[in-house]
Write an enzyme that holds these catalytic residues in place. Structure first.
Site, PDB file in Angstrom:
ATOM      1  N   TYR A  66      -4.231   2.445  -2.460  1.00  0.00           N
ATOM      2  CA  TYR A  66      -2.996   1.888  -3.019  1.00  0.00           C
ATOM      3  C   TYR A  66      -2.002   1.745  -1.882  1.00  0.00           C
ATOM      4  O   TYR A  66      -1.747   2.692  -1.138  1.00  0.00           O
ATOM      5  CB  TYR A  66      -2.454   2.840  -4.098  1.00  0.00           C
ATOM      6  CG  TYR A  66      -1.144   2.386  -4.706  1.00  0.00           C
ATOM      7  CD1 TYR A  66      -1.109   1.325  -5.613  1.00  0.00           C
ATOM      8  CD2 TYR A  66       0.056   3.016  -4.379  1.00  0.00           C
ATOM      9  CE1 TYR A  66       0.090   0.908  -6.169  1.00  0.00           C
ATOM     10  CE2 TYR A  66       1.250   2.605  -4.936  1.00  0.00           C
ATOM     11  CZ  TYR A  66       1.262   1.550  -5.830  1.00  0.00           C
ATOM     12  OH  TYR A  66       2.449   1.141  -6.384  1.00  0.00           O
ATOM     13  N   ASP A 100      -2.390   2.652   6.727  1.00  0.00           N
ATOM     14  CA  ASP A 100      -1.313   2.997   5.803  1.00  0.00           C
ATOM     15  C   ASP A 100      -1.213   4.522   5.813  1.00  0.00           C
ATOM     16  O   ASP A 100      -1.985   5.213   5.151  1.00  0.00           O
ATOM     17  CB  ASP A 100      -1.652   2.456   4.409  1.00  0.00           C
ATOM     18  CG  ASP A 100      -0.593   2.843   3.377  1.00  0.00           C
ATOM     19  OD1 ASP A 100       0.233   3.731   3.673  1.00  0.00           O
ATOM     20  OD2 ASP A 100      -0.600   2.260   2.284  1.00  0.00           O
ATOM     21  N   LYS A 107       7.571   8.318   2.905  1.00  0.00           N
ATOM     22  CA  LYS A 107       7.558   9.703   2.398  1.00  0.00           C
ATOM     23  C   LYS A 107       8.165  10.733   3.364  1.00  0.00           C
ATOM     24  O   LYS A 107       9.369  10.841   3.456  1.00  0.00           O
ATOM     25  CB  LYS A 107       6.142  10.081   1.974  1.00  0.00           C
ATOM     26  CG  LYS A 107       5.640   9.121   0.856  1.00  0.00           C
ATOM     27  CD  LYS A 107       4.530   9.687   0.042  1.00  0.00           C
ATOM     28  CE  LYS A 107       3.880   8.658  -0.860  1.00  0.00           C
ATOM     29  NZ  LYS A 107       4.232   8.729  -2.255  1.00  0.00           N
TER      30      LYS A 107
HETATM   31  N1  HOZ Z   1       2.615   5.842  -6.523  1.00  0.00           N
HETATM   32  C1  HOZ Z   1       3.010   7.198  -6.443  1.00  0.00           C
HETATM   33  C2  HOZ Z   1       1.893   8.134  -6.232  1.00  0.00           C
HETATM   34  N2  HOZ Z   1       0.844   7.726  -5.399  1.00  0.00           N
HETATM   35  C3  HOZ Z   1       3.785   7.653  -7.643  1.00  0.00           C
HETATM   36  C4  HOZ Z   1       5.207   7.455  -7.432  1.00  0.00           C
HETATM   37  C5  HOZ Z   1       6.091   8.115  -8.486  1.00  0.00           C
HETATM   38  O1  HOZ Z   1       5.804   8.038  -9.652  1.00  0.00           O
HETATM   39  O2  HOZ Z   1       7.085   8.672  -8.086  1.00  0.00           O
END
Ligand code: HOZ
Length: 425
Positions: free
Chosen positions: A142, A237, A265
């Protein structure tokens, strides 16, 4: 009714699904989410006053735990001077330098506001630089919610069983080729067929959005060799793995140097941030130095920069990652021991302080094996852990994160809880 439930009911009237990011709705674990009041160290507290040992860590950024006093202090100091200027600040330069000192492949870097922005921008740059349109990604990885990267994506798409997304024109994704993770043969075949049209390969060097799936030995090295040979850019990534796996990210850990790297992050210390960078010969094409356009009002935001700088300074101290590794190993090993003693099919995958407890018989190496997990069993495990005060990610397809704030006692309590949970699965 709990205050969390009340708030969730109200939220659903104003916010789609009651949440601002899908996995947070806890749909796949058959519950409604907790609303969080505050976080301190390893723990979060919900609006009903319950405390939980947190293994979500805001989905990765909080490697120091919640509200680290030094990060809070740096934020307060910066806040007093203003929150945003839409003009350069010395803080942006300071964070850029820290990133470059840590990550050998970064020669220049551009700050953005999220991981999604970082990957979208890196791909635009790769296409402009190579003059090619096609992009290879991997099933279950992702890279944010940009149109062309949603194809067979992990994270919320995997959690909710959505293979792509309505609203993404077929014409746009015809340039995206999604291949099985860890399968170098599939990559070779595609490159042999259409290598000259491929701008880049984007990959999570350790997949973290279909649960944690480490790269097989040689996978990253072979990607590097193939891309190098064909003039294709390799994009790592490292939004999750950057400063998580080592101070120089997964690329330092595996000693593979990509052309471009996406970050997010941890480098924002818990504030909204993203960044992409790499070889200066490529990065020089970004406007205003070059003509590849990308911009943002809040890019390089002083608060995000300050939180990121302080976080990296703490992480750069000797012994930090050794401590994190020791604590992480304890938890993963204890979970493995629990799994060994039961006949419930389960598998613990981990690298450093990120890991996943998969409910499956055998190893998880790609999206197909990840999807074969017993998500019903996972939901039960999640609920049992929550009852005992452990806040595990509410999806089989997300990573659990250990922070430096997790004490030995926290980890021992987590092991005890897992032991109890397995008894009733
Ligand atoms: N896409 C995020 C985890 N891989 C989740 C983001 C969220 O819900 O804060």
């Amino acid at each position: 009714m709990s205050r969390s439930k009340e708030l969730f009911e109200q939220a659903q009237r104003y916010i789609p699904g009651g949440v601002n990011s899908p996995v947070r709705a806890w749909k796949s674990v058959g519950m409604t989410p907790l609303f969080i009041e505050k976080g301190e160290g390893s723990k979060i507290y919900d609006v009903d006053g319950n405390a939980y040992i947190d293994y979500v860590g805001s989905w990765g950024p909080l490697i120091l735990g919640h509200s680290h006093p030094r990060v809070v202090k740096a934020l307060k100091k910066t806040l007093k001077k203003g929150t945003s200027f839409g003009a350069p600040t010395a803080l942006e330069l300071e964070l850029a330098r820290l990133l470059m000192d840590a990550i050998p492949s970064l020669e220049m870097v551009r700050m953005v506001n999220s991981g999604t922005e970082a990957t979208m921008s890196a791909i635009r740059l790769a296409r402009a630089y190579t003059g090619r349109d096609k992009v290879i990604k991997f099933d279950g990885c992702y890279h944010g919610h940009g149109d062309l990267l949603l194809v067979k994506g992990g994270s919320g798409l995997a959690t909710l069983g959505i293979p792509g997304s309505p609203g993404v024109p077929g014409d746009l994704v015809k340039h995206t080729l999604s291949l099985p993770y860890n399968n170098i043969k599939a990559v070779k075949e595609v490159i042999e067929r259409e290598g000259r049209d491929i701008a880049c390969i984007i990959v999570e060097p350790i997949a973290g959005n279909m649960g944690v799936v480490p790269p097989k030995e040689g996978f990253l090295e072979e990607l590097r060799a193939l891309t190098h040979k064909e003039g294709i850019l390799l994009i790592f990534d490292e939004v999750i793995t950057g400063f998580r796996i080592s101070y120089g990210g997964a690329q330092k850990f595996y000693d593979v140097k990509p052309d471009l790297t996406c970050l997010g992050k941890i480098i924002g210390g818990g504030l909204p941030v993203g960044a992409y960078g790499g070889r200066s010969e490529i990065m020089r094409h970004i406007a205003p130095q070059g003509n590849v356009y990308q911009a943002g009002t809040l890019s390089g935001n002083p608060l995000a920069m300050a939180a990121g700088i302080e976080t990296l300074k703490i992480l750069s101290k000797n012994g930090t990652y050794e401590t994190l590794e020791k604590r992480s190993q304890f938890l993963w090993n204890e979970l493995k021991n629990i799994v060994k003693k039961t006949n419930i099919p389960a598998y613990v995958a981990h690298v450093g302080s990120m890991g996943t407890l998969f409910f499956i018989n055998g190893e998880v190496t790609d999206f197909n094996t990840a999807k074969a997990c017993d998500t019903h069993m996972f939901s039960k495990y999640f609920r049992e852990m929550l009852k005992q005060g452990i806040y595990w990610p509410p999806s089989q397809f997300e990573a659990s994160f250990i922070s430096l704030a997790h004490s030995e006692e926290d980890l021992e309590n987590t092991v005890k809880a897992a032991h109890e949970a397995f008894k009733v699965l």
